[in-house]
Design a protein around this motif. Structure first.
Motif, PDB file in Angstrom:
ATOM      1  N   PRO A   1       0.804  -1.221   0.000  1.00  0.00           N
ATOM      2  CA  PRO A   1       0.000   0.000   0.000  1.00  0.00           C
ATOM      3  C   PRO A   1       0.838   1.273   0.000  1.00  0.00           C
ATOM      4  CG  PRO A   1       0.021  -0.956   2.188  1.00  0.00           C
ATOM      5  CD  PRO A   1       0.716  -1.928   1.293  1.00  0.00           C
ATOM      6  N   ASP A   2       2.070   1.192   0.536  1.00  0.00           N
ATOM      7  CA  ASP A   2       2.923   2.375   0.577  1.00  0.00           C
ATOM      8  C   ASP A   2       4.385   1.939   0.612  1.00  0.00           C
ATOM      9  OD1 ASP A   2       3.762   1.942   3.419  1.00  0.00           O
ATOM     10  OD2 ASP A   2       1.653   2.413   3.816  1.00  0.00           O
ATOM     11  N   LEU A   3       5.292   2.897   0.423  1.00  0.00           N
ATOM     12  CA  LEU A   3       6.711   2.575   0.327  1.00  0.00           C
ATOM     13  C   LEU A   3       7.265   2.066   1.648  1.00  0.00           C
ATOM     14  CD1 LEU A   3       9.272   2.464  -1.341  1.00  0.00           C
ATOM     15  CD2 LEU A   3       9.653   4.892  -0.813  1.00  0.00           C
ATOM     16  N   ARG A   4       6.811   2.629   2.752  1.00  0.00           N
ATOM     17  CA  ARG A   4       7.325   2.171   4.050  1.00  0.00           C
ATOM     18  C   ARG A   4       7.113   0.674   4.225  1.00  0.00           C
ATOM     19  NH1 ARG A   4       8.279   5.863   8.265  1.00  0.00           N
ATOM     20  NH2 ARG A   4       8.110   8.054   7.609  1.00  0.00           N
ATOM     21  N   ALA A   5       5.940   0.209   3.859  1.00  0.00           N
ATOM     22  CA  ALA A   5       5.643  -1.220   3.994  1.00  0.00           C
ATOM     23  C   ALA A   5       6.532  -2.051   3.070  1.00  0.00           C
ATOM     24  CB  ALA A   5       4.174  -1.474   3.686  1.00  0.00           C
ATOM     25  N   ALA A   6       6.803  -1.533   1.860  1.00  0.00           N
ATOM     26  CA  ALA A   6       7.620  -2.265   0.897  1.00  0.00           C
ATOM     27  C   ALA A   6       9.077  -2.362   1.332  1.00  0.00           C
ATOM     28  CB  ALA A   6       7.534  -1.591  -0.467  1.00  0.00           C
ATOM     29  N   LEU A   7       9.533  -1.434   2.179  1.00  0.00           N
ATOM     30  CA  LEU A   7      10.931  -1.407   2.610  1.00  0.00           C
ATOM     31  C   LEU A   7      11.163  -2.076   3.961  1.00  0.00           C
ATOM     32  CD1 LEU A   7      11.905   2.307   1.776  1.00  0.00           C
ATOM     33  CD2 LEU A   7      12.075   0.280   0.304  1.00  0.00           C
ATOM     34  N   ALA A   8      10.099  -2.453   4.644  1.00  0.00           N
ATOM     35  CA  ALA A   8      10.192  -2.837   6.051  1.00  0.00           C
ATOM     36  C   ALA A   8      11.207  -3.942   6.325  1.00  0.00           C
ATOM     37  CB  ALA A   8       8.812  -3.253   6.566  1.00  0.00           C
ATOM     38  N   ASP A   9      11.322  -4.937   5.451  1.00  0.00           N
ATOM     39  CA  ASP A   9      12.208  -6.074   5.731  1.00  0.00           C
ATOM     40  C   ASP A   9      13.574  -5.956   5.049  1.00  0.00           C
ATOM     41  OD1 ASP A   9      11.237  -6.384   3.177  1.00  0.00           O
ATOM     42  OD2 ASP A   9      11.205  -8.573   3.284  1.00  0.00           O
ATOM     43  N   LEU A  10      13.863  -4.791   4.464  1.00  0.00           N
ATOM     44  CA  LEU A  10      15.136  -4.613   3.764  1.00  0.00           C
ATOM     45  C   LEU A  10      16.174  -3.972   4.671  1.00  0.00           C
ATOM     46  CD1 LEU A  10      13.814  -3.327   0.316  1.00  0.00           C
ATOM     47  CD2 LEU A  10      14.280  -5.686   1.036  1.00  0.00           C
ATOM     48  N   ASN A  11      17.436  -4.234   4.385  1.00  0.00           N
ATOM     49  CA  ASN A  11      18.527  -3.689   5.179  1.00  0.00           C
ATOM     50  C   ASN A  11      19.206  -2.487   4.531  1.00  0.00           C
ATOM     51  OD1 ASN A  11      18.970  -7.050   5.404  1.00  0.00           O
ATOM     52  ND2 ASN A  11      18.644  -5.944   7.307  1.00  0.00           N
ATOM     53  N   PHE A  12      19.150  -2.418   3.211  1.00  0.00           N
ATOM     54  CA  PHE A  12      19.836  -1.344   2.495  1.00  0.00           C
ATOM     55  C   PHE A  12      19.021  -0.989   1.268  1.00  0.00           C
ATOM     56  CE2 PHE A  12      22.884   0.249  -0.658  1.00  0.00           C
ATOM     57  CZ  PHE A  12      23.526   1.241   0.078  1.00  0.00           C
ATOM     58  N   VAL A  13      18.825   0.334   1.049  1.00  0.00           N
ATOM     59  CA  VAL A  13      17.947   0.792  -0.029  1.00  0.00           C
ATOM     60  C   VAL A  13      18.614   1.930  -0.799  1.00  0.00           C
ATOM     61  CG1 VAL A  13      15.730   1.893  -0.571  1.00  0.00           C
ATOM     62  CG2 VAL A  13      15.860   0.114   1.199  1.00  0.00           C
ATOM     63  N   ALA A  14      18.538   1.861  -2.126  1.00  0.00           N
ATOM     64  CA  ALA A  14      18.994   2.940  -2.999  1.00  0.00           C
ATOM     65  C   ALA A  14      17.781   3.495  -3.732  1.00  0.00           C
ATOM     66  CB  ALA A  14      20.022   2.433  -4.001  1.00  0.00           C
ATOM     67  N   ALA A  15      17.623   4.810  -3.698  1.00  0.00           N
ATOM     68  CA  ALA A  15      16.487   5.469  -4.338  1.00  0.00           C
ATOM     69  C   ALA A  15      16.944   6.161  -5.610  1.00  0.00           C
ATOM     70  CB  ALA A  15      15.843   6.482  -3.390  1.00  0.00           C
ATOM     71  N   ALA A  16      16.326   5.832  -6.727  1.00  0.00           N
ATOM     72  CA  ALA A  16      16.714   6.401  -8.013  1.00  0.00           C
ATOM     73  C   ALA A  16      16.029   7.748  -8.237  1.00  0.00           C
ATOM     74  CB  ALA A  16      16.342   5.430  -9.133  1.00  0.00           C
ATOM     75  N   THR A  17      16.829   8.762  -8.544  1.00  0.00           N
ATOM     76  CA  THR A  17      16.269  10.074  -8.830  1.00  0.00           C
ATOM     77  C   THR A  17      17.219  10.846  -9.745  1.00  0.00           C
ATOM     78  OG1 THR A  17      15.473  12.161  -7.889  1.00  0.00           O
ATOM     79  CG2 THR A  17      17.283  11.078  -6.745  1.00  0.00           C
ATOM     80  N   ALA A  18      16.638  11.693 -10.583  1.00  0.00           N
ATOM     81  CA  ALA A  18      17.438  12.522 -11.470  1.00  0.00           C
ATOM     82  C   ALA A  18      17.647  13.919 -10.919  1.00  0.00           C
ATOM     83  CB  ALA A  18      16.760  12.614 -12.842  1.00  0.00           C
ATOM     84  N   ARG A  19      17.065  14.199  -9.733  1.00  0.00           N
ATOM     85  CA  ARG A  19      17.115  15.561  -9.177  1.00  0.00           C
ATOM     86  C   ARG A  19      17.894  15.588  -7.869  1.00  0.00           C
ATOM     87  NH1 ARG A  19      11.656  15.036 -10.010  1.00  0.00           N
ATOM     88  NH2 ARG A  19      11.207  15.334  -7.806  1.00  0.00           N
ATOM     89  N   GLU A  20      18.621  16.642  -7.667  1.00  0.00           N
ATOM     90  CA  GLU A  20      19.333  16.854  -6.403  1.00  0.00           C
ATOM     91  C   GLU A  20      18.313  17.198  -5.322  1.00  0.00           C
ATOM     92  OE1 GLU A  20      21.306  18.420  -3.158  1.00  0.00           O
ATOM     93  OE2 GLU A  20      20.144  19.774  -4.448  1.00  0.00           O
ATOM     94  N   ARG A  21      18.412  16.550  -4.181  1.00  0.00           N
ATOM     95  CA  ARG A  21      17.394  16.721  -3.135  1.00  0.00           C
ATOM     96  C   ARG A  21      17.882  17.478  -1.918  1.00  0.00           C
ATOM     97  NH1 ARG A  21      12.619  14.017  -4.578  1.00  0.00           N
ATOM     98  NH2 ARG A  21      13.043  12.996  -6.572  1.00  0.00           N
ATOM     99  N   GLY A  22      19.116  17.954  -1.911  1.00  0.00           N
ATOM    100  CA  GLY A  22      19.609  18.707  -0.762  1.00  0.00           C
ATOM    101  C   GLY A  22      19.745  17.869   0.480  1.00  0.00           C
TER     102      GLY A  22
END
Length: 278
Positions: free
Chosen positions: A77-98
């Motif tokens: 239902p949301d990203l938090r739930a999809a990441l809950a059991d992972l240890n390391f995550v890389a987020a793909a983006t083309a924009r600088e986020r500060g």
């Protein structure tokens, strides 16, 4: 549906990172991303709140046979739930986020991913919406930012393309860059006796065809011709083929000459017209 280059007898890699698509808008884009995953050995897919619902028949069509990935896809239902059991995550983006996060290219992410998976960790690669990408809040949930060296004047990638580039770097590293096939074993290299016999053949026929117009330049021209073939590294099969080519050219010339001679003989041997008695 399968396509060229597929082989159902080969095993699929299993121990790769999880690909997470956040609110993908079109089934076609999901299918394209899944096809890229299959191409480069990624099999685990998580989809966060797909806009057109799930399952999606258009995703099946565009996956082009990578059905096993779609069949085992997990919906969240949301990203938090999809990441809950992972240890390391890389987020793909083309924009600088500060954000004070490491910014890595796809090749560096592949190295980090391989190291962490070897250590028993679970790794996720997160890709955002087709139109807006990931929200800043979503990027903040990742450990590192994943970006690509694209044209800054046109940095937006199609979802399937983005997944393909990142998956390619992963699989290139995981497979050691091994190509799916190599040049087949060549025929044995021609020995000097074969090569010299060919030189004699081609030079004899060139001589007969009046190729060597200047006797003074003939030795240099012959050396140049021989050097051309030496540079190629001819095999025995190559030499046999070249012999056949020269023989065919000579035979073709002789046939043409014979036909021309026959036509001329027919014309000159015909009785004259208009001759009569006085």
């Amino acid at each position: 549906m399968s396509g060229a280059g597929t082989d159902s007898t080969k095993p699929w890699p299993e121990n790769g990172p999880v690909v997470i698509l956040v609110e993908p808008q079109l089934g076609e884009n999901i299918g394209s991303a899944v096809r890229a995953m299959g191409n480069f050995g990624l099999t685990r897919l998580r989809i966060v709140n797909p806009r057109e619902g799930w399952p999606n028949p258009k995703a099946v069509t565009f996956a082009s046979g990578a059905d096993r990935i779609l069949d085992s896809a997990e919906i969240f239902p949301d990203l938090r739930a999809a990441l809950a059991d992972l240890n390391f995550v890389a987020a793909a983006t083309a924009r600088e986020r500060g954000m004070q996060k490491a910014v890595l290219g796809a090749d560096a992410v592949a190295v980090e991913t391989a190291s962490r998976i070897a250590g028993g960790e679970r790794v996720g690669l997160v890709f955002g919406r087709e139109r807006t990408g990931l929200y800043t809040e979503e990027v903040s949930l990742a450990d590192v930012i994943l970006t690509l060296p694209v044209n800054p004047a046109f940095a937006s990638l199609n979802l399937g393309m983005a997944v393909a580039v990142v998956a390619y770097e992963w699989f290139k590293l995981a497979s050691g860059g091994a190509l799916p096939f190599q040049q087949p074993d060549r025929y044995p290299i021609a020995d000097k006796a074969d090569l010299l016999a060919f030189f004699d053949h081609v030079e004899r026929e060139l001589d007969a065809a009046l190729f060597f117009r200047s006797p003074e330049k003939k030795p240099v021209t012959i050396r140049n011709i021989r050097n051309i073939f030496h540079r190629v590294g001819l095999t025995r099969q190559d030499v046999a083929t070249l012999h056949g080519m020269v023989a065919a050219l000579v035979e073709g010339r002789r046939v043409r000459e014979a036909r021309t001679a026959a036509r001329l003989e027919g014309r000159t041997g015909a009785p004259g017209e208009g001759a009569g008695e006085n």
